[in-house]
Motif scaffolding. Structure first.
Motif, PDB file in Angstrom:
ATOM      1  N   PHE A  43       0.848  -1.186   0.000  1.00  0.00           N
ATOM      2  CA  PHE A  43       0.000   0.000   0.000  1.00  0.00           C
ATOM      3  C   PHE A  43       0.891   1.247   0.000  1.00  0.00           C
ATOM      4  CE2 PHE A  43      -3.288   2.898   1.711  1.00  0.00           C
ATOM      5  CZ  PHE A  43      -4.335   2.528   0.876  1.00  0.00           C
ATOM      6  N   PRO A  44       0.445   2.361  -0.610  1.00  0.00           N
ATOM      7  CA  PRO A  44       1.315   3.540  -0.731  1.00  0.00           C
ATOM      8  C   PRO A  44       1.691   4.213   0.578  1.00  0.00           C
ATOM      9  CG  PRO A  44      -0.478   3.631  -2.335  1.00  0.00           C
ATOM     10  CD  PRO A  44      -0.785   2.506  -1.407  1.00  0.00           C
ATOM     11  N   VAL A  45       0.888   4.052   1.629  1.00  0.00           N
ATOM     12  CA  VAL A  45       1.190   4.649   2.932  1.00  0.00           C
ATOM     13  C   VAL A  45       1.001   3.595   4.016  1.00  0.00           C
ATOM     14  CG1 VAL A  45       0.544   6.990   2.244  1.00  0.00           C
ATOM     15  CG2 VAL A  45      -1.187   5.483   3.203  1.00  0.00           C
ATOM     16  N   VAL A  46       1.552   3.872   5.207  1.00  0.00           N
ATOM     17  CA  VAL A  46       1.403   2.944   6.325  1.00  0.00           C
ATOM     18  C   VAL A  46      -0.065   2.884   6.735  1.00  0.00           C
ATOM     19  CG1 VAL A  46       2.006   2.476   8.729  1.00  0.00           C
ATOM     20  CG2 VAL A  46       3.749   3.331   7.144  1.00  0.00           C
ATOM     21  N   ARG A  47      -0.561   1.676   6.923  1.00  0.00           N
ATOM     22  CA  ARG A  47      -1.953   1.484   7.313  1.00  0.00           C
ATOM     23  C   ARG A  47      -2.071   1.084   8.783  1.00  0.00           C
ATOM     24  NH1 ARG A  47      -3.987  -2.834   2.934  1.00  0.00           N
ATOM     25  NH2 ARG A  47      -1.875  -3.627   3.335  1.00  0.00           N
ATOM     26  N   LEU A  48      -3.236   1.364   9.345  1.00  0.00           N
ATOM     27  CA  LEU A  48      -3.629   0.833  10.649  1.00  0.00           C
ATOM     28  C   LEU A  48      -4.598  -0.311  10.367  1.00  0.00           C
ATOM     29  CD1 LEU A  48      -3.892   0.867  13.755  1.00  0.00           C
ATOM     30  CD2 LEU A  48      -5.704   2.594  13.479  1.00  0.00           C
ATOM     31  N   GLN A  49      -4.145  -1.539  10.640  1.00  0.00           N
ATOM     32  CA  GLN A  49      -4.955  -2.720  10.344  1.00  0.00           C
ATOM     33  C   GLN A  49      -5.442  -3.331  11.656  1.00  0.00           C
ATOM     34  OE1 GLN A  49      -1.590  -4.254   7.795  1.00  0.00           O
ATOM     35  NE2 GLN A  49      -3.301  -4.817   6.455  1.00  0.00           N
ATOM     36  N   LEU A  50      -6.739  -3.208  11.901  1.00  0.00           N
ATOM     37  CA  LEU A  50      -7.341  -3.675  13.141  1.00  0.00           C
ATOM     38  C   LEU A  50      -8.095  -4.978  12.907  1.00  0.00           C
ATOM     39  CD1 LEU A  50      -8.768  -0.257  14.362  1.00  0.00           C
ATOM     40  CD2 LEU A  50      -6.773  -1.447  15.299  1.00  0.00           C
ATOM     41  N   GLU A  51      -8.006  -5.885  13.889  1.00  0.00           N
ATOM     42  CA  GLU A  51      -8.719  -7.162  13.787  1.00  0.00           C
ATOM     43  C   GLU A  51      -9.077  -7.647  15.184  1.00  0.00           C
ATOM     44  OE1 GLU A  51      -8.214 -11.641  11.831  1.00  0.00           O
ATOM     45  OE2 GLU A  51      -6.549 -10.209  11.788  1.00  0.00           O
ATOM     46  N   ARG A  52     -10.360  -8.008  15.357  1.00  0.00           N
ATOM     47  CA  ARG A  52     -10.802  -8.548  16.635  1.00  0.00           C
ATOM     48  C   ARG A  52     -12.117  -9.313  16.442  1.00  0.00           C
ATOM     49  NH1 ARG A  52     -12.091  -5.392  22.408  1.00  0.00           N
ATOM     50  NH2 ARG A  52     -12.186  -7.315  23.650  1.00  0.00           N
ATOM     51  N   ASP A  53     -12.146 -10.549  16.914  1.00  0.00           N
ATOM     52  CA  ASP A  53     -13.367 -11.363  16.912  1.00  0.00           C
ATOM     53  C   ASP A  53     -14.065 -11.369  15.554  1.00  0.00           C
ATOM     54  OD1 ASP A  53     -12.892 -11.787  19.636  1.00  0.00           O
ATOM     55  OD2 ASP A  53     -14.146 -10.089  20.236  1.00  0.00           O
ATOM     56  N   GLY A  54     -13.268 -11.515  14.511  1.00  0.00           N
ATOM     57  CA  GLY A  54     -13.837 -11.579  13.161  1.00  0.00           C
ATOM     58  C   GLY A  54     -14.014 -10.225  12.498  1.00  0.00           C
ATOM     59  N   MET A  55     -13.915  -9.138  13.260  1.00  0.00           N
ATOM     60  CA  MET A  55     -13.996  -7.793  12.671  1.00  0.00           C
ATOM     61  C   MET A  55     -12.628  -7.404  12.129  1.00  0.00           C
ATOM     62  SD  MET A  55     -16.256  -5.555  15.361  1.00  0.00           S
ATOM     63  CE  MET A  55     -15.086  -5.806  16.700  1.00  0.00           C
ATOM     64  N   GLN A  56     -12.597  -6.876  10.925  1.00  0.00           N
ATOM     65  CA  GLN A  56     -11.357  -6.403  10.327  1.00  0.00           C
ATOM     66  C   GLN A  56     -11.607  -5.062   9.649  1.00  0.00           C
ATOM     67  OE1 GLN A  56      -9.435  -9.148   7.688  1.00  0.00           O
ATOM     68  NE2 GLN A  56      -9.506 -10.864   9.126  1.00  0.00           N
ATOM     69  N   VAL A  57     -10.700  -4.137   9.846  1.00  0.00           N
ATOM     70  CA  VAL A  57     -10.784  -2.853   9.161  1.00  0.00           C
ATOM     71  C   VAL A  57      -9.367  -2.330   8.943  1.00  0.00           C
ATOM     72  CG1 VAL A  57     -11.014  -1.542  11.319  1.00  0.00           C
ATOM     73  CG2 VAL A  57     -11.836  -0.551   9.176  1.00  0.00           C
ATOM     74  N   SER A  58      -9.126  -1.829   7.748  1.00  0.00           N
ATOM     75  CA  SER A  58      -7.819  -1.299   7.375  1.00  0.00           C
ATOM     76  C   SER A  58      -7.972   0.173   7.021  1.00  0.00           C
ATOM     77  CB  SER A  58      -7.260  -2.078   6.177  1.00  0.00           C
ATOM     78  OG  SER A  58      -5.987  -1.593   5.805  1.00  0.00           O
ATOM     79  N   LEU A  59      -7.158   1.030   7.663  1.00  0.00           N
ATOM     80  CA  LEU A  59      -7.311   2.469   7.530  1.00  0.00           C
ATOM     81  C   LEU A  59      -5.979   3.137   7.212  1.00  0.00           C
ATOM     82  CD1 LEU A  59      -9.335   2.932  10.840  1.00  0.00           C
ATOM     83  CD2 LEU A  59     -10.332   2.889   8.546  1.00  0.00           C
ATOM     84  N   PHE A  60      -6.056   4.259   6.514  1.00  0.00           N
ATOM     85  CA  PHE A  60      -4.898   5.147   6.418  1.00  0.00           C
ATOM     86  C   PHE A  60      -5.363   6.537   6.840  1.00  0.00           C
ATOM     87  CE2 PHE A  60      -6.928   5.431   2.294  1.00  0.00           C
ATOM     88  CZ  PHE A  60      -6.782   6.750   1.897  1.00  0.00           C
TER      89      PHE A  60
END
Length: 282
Positions: free
Chosen positions: A212-229
């Motif tokens: 990815f072009p910038v550093v991401r914040l990749q969160l994961e918990r109990d089946g929930m996943q979300v990737s943000l910049f």
């Protein structure tokens, strides 16, 4: 650095902090190298205009510019109002409008040491789902946005790319410290991140692998996943030290699945068809 240091001492401090010679500053500021030498040695006294030109040339932060003016015998130019001041009411009102308008995506208001002063509803709902259990974080509107990522009771266990993400934050803080120089809050964050990274058993080489072009914040918990910049916004041409140090950090989805997750989260809170900010196509 003590506020009452002489102007010449402070001028030399900021010049050396920027890694510049007197000749470098002379070429940029328009003052002769000889005059700068006299100012640093105390053989000449600056005018108010000279103080401001040199502060601008050296990129001295707004709050520290008042100390330069004081050392030269002039009254402060910049106000230093608390966030609760009526003087900042219109500006902060606009900030809260920006935070709210970023829905359905998260947004925070932080200072230069990443202390959080406000967050929009999406940020509160989203990050509350990824904070560890217990009473460590009963509220997210007064936390340090970096320290919560270092805390096992905070976001740390749920950041999938924790090592790579924190290395990115570390680099950003080091860049910030080069501008702010003596900011103890930023320096303390750098020390704590470096200590945490050294103690981490993560594969440090693997943590750098990201297409990815910038550093991401990749969160994961109990089946929930979300990737943000994120993107950072600051005020242009501030005349108040408090305002100069504020940043709005806006989070954006890094993939289609994360966008859908945030849209669904927004609908669960506000209902389908509620008004939203424009969403980027990914």
């Amino acid at each position: 650095m003590q506020r009452r240091n002489s102007f010449g001492t402070q001028l030399r401090y900021w010049r050396k902090a920027r890694g510049l010679t007197q000749f470098d500053v002379a070429m940029t500021s328009g003052y002769s190298q000889r005059h700068l030498s006299f100012l640093e040695s105390g053989r000449s006294n600056p005018s108010r205009e000279t103080v401001m030109v040199l502060a601008e040339t050296l990129g001295v932060p707004v709050r520290e510019r008042n100390a330069l003016l004081d050392a030269a015998g002039f009254a402060p130019l910049y106000s230093q109002e608390p966030l609760t001041s009526e003087h900042l009411e219109i500006v902060l009102g606009a900030v809260h409008e920006v935070l709210a308008s970023h829905r359905p995506f998260p947004a925070l208001l932080v200072d230069r040491a990443w202390n959080t002063f406000a967050l929009n509803e999406t940020a509160n709902v989203l990050f509350s789902q990824f904070v560890g259990g217990g009473d460590a974080y009963p509220s997210l509107d007064a936390v340090n946005a970096v320290r919560i990522c270092l805390d096992d009771a905070g976001l740390k266990p749920f950041i999938r790319n924790w090592h790579g993400f924190m290395r990115g934050i570390l680099g950003q803080l080091k860049t910030e410290l080069r501008r702010e120089v003596a900011h103890q809050g930023i320096a303390a964050l750098i020390d704590d991140i470096q200590t945490a990274l050294m103690a981490s058993k993560a594969d440090r080489d693997a943590s750098l692998a990201d297409d990815f072009p910038v550093v991401r914040l990749q969160l994961e918990r109990d089946g929930m996943q979300v990737s943000l910049f994120t993107m950072m916004s600051t005020f242009n041409l501030p005349l108040d030290a408090t305002v100069a140090e504020l940043r709005i950090e806006t989070f954006l989805p890094a993939d289609a699945a994360s966008r859908a997750f945030l849209m669904a989260l927004d609908e669960s809170v506000h209902g389908a068809g509620s008004q939203r900010a424009m969403s980027p196509t990914v």
